[in-house]
Design a protein around this motif. Structure first.
Motif, PDB file in Angstrom:
ATOM      1  N   ILE A   1       3.234  23.230  36.542  1.00  0.00           N
ATOM      2  CA  ILE A   1       2.175  22.221  36.456  1.00  0.00           C
ATOM      3  C   ILE A   1       2.354  21.197  37.576  1.00  0.00           C
ATOM      4  N   GLY A   2       3.595  20.823  37.839  1.00  0.00           N
ATOM      5  CA  GLY A   2       3.880  19.898  38.938  1.00  0.00           C
ATOM      6  C   GLY A   2       3.454  20.472  40.282  1.00  0.00           C
ATOM      7  N   ASP A   3       3.684  21.765  40.469  1.00  0.00           N
ATOM      8  CA  ASP A   3       3.244  22.417  41.706  1.00  0.00           C
ATOM      9  C   ASP A   3       1.724  22.417  41.814  1.00  0.00           C
ATOM     10  N   ALA A   4       1.061  22.743  40.717  1.00  0.00           N
ATOM     11  CA  ALA A   4      -0.396  22.848  40.728  1.00  0.00           C
ATOM     12  C   ALA A   4      -1.073  21.497  40.953  1.00  0.00           C
ATOM     13  N   THR A   5      -0.479  20.436  40.415  1.00  0.00           N
ATOM     14  CA  THR A   5      -1.085  19.112  40.523  1.00  0.00           C
ATOM     15  C   THR A   5      -0.485  18.283  41.655  1.00  0.00           C
ATOM     16  N   ASP A   6       0.427  18.893  42.392  1.00  0.00           N
ATOM     17  CA  ASP A   6       1.112  18.219  43.494  1.00  0.00           C
ATOM     18  C   ASP A   6       1.867  16.980  43.003  1.00  0.00           C
TER      19      ASP A   6
ATOM     20  N   GLN B   1      11.517  17.451  37.450  1.00  0.00           N
ATOM     21  CA  GLN B   1      11.950  17.373  36.051  1.00  0.00           C
ATOM     22  C   GLN B   1      12.014  18.774  35.446  1.00  0.00           C
ATOM     23  N   GLY B   2      11.030  19.592  35.744  1.00  0.00           N
ATOM     24  CA  GLY B   2      11.018  20.964  35.234  1.00  0.00           C
ATOM     25  C   GLY B   2      12.175  21.781  35.773  1.00  0.00           C
TER      26      GLY B   2
END
Length: 58
Positions: free
Chosen positions: A22-27, A34-35
């Motif tokens: 999700i962090g990658d997708a939302t930059d 954290q993930g």
């Protein structure tokens, strides 16, 4: 490591993977980090438990 502990570690690892993606997708760099950290922690717990079992068998 009991089955319950293994399941908890696997759930934490999967949660970390989801956060990282999700962090990658939302930059979102903070969420990605954290993930990754959660995944590392879960894997370390599993490795440590395996070492404890091997030491116990000796």
């Amino acid at each position: 490591m009991s089955f319950t502990d293994k399941a908890k570690a696997k759930a934490q690892e999967m949660s970390g993977l989801a956060k990282e993606r999700i962090g990658d997708a939302t930059d979102n760099e903070r969420l990605r980090a954290q993930g990754a950290s959660e995944q590392r922690t879960a894997r370390d717990r599993q490795k440590e438990a395996g070492r404890n079992v091997k030491n116990f068998e000796k």
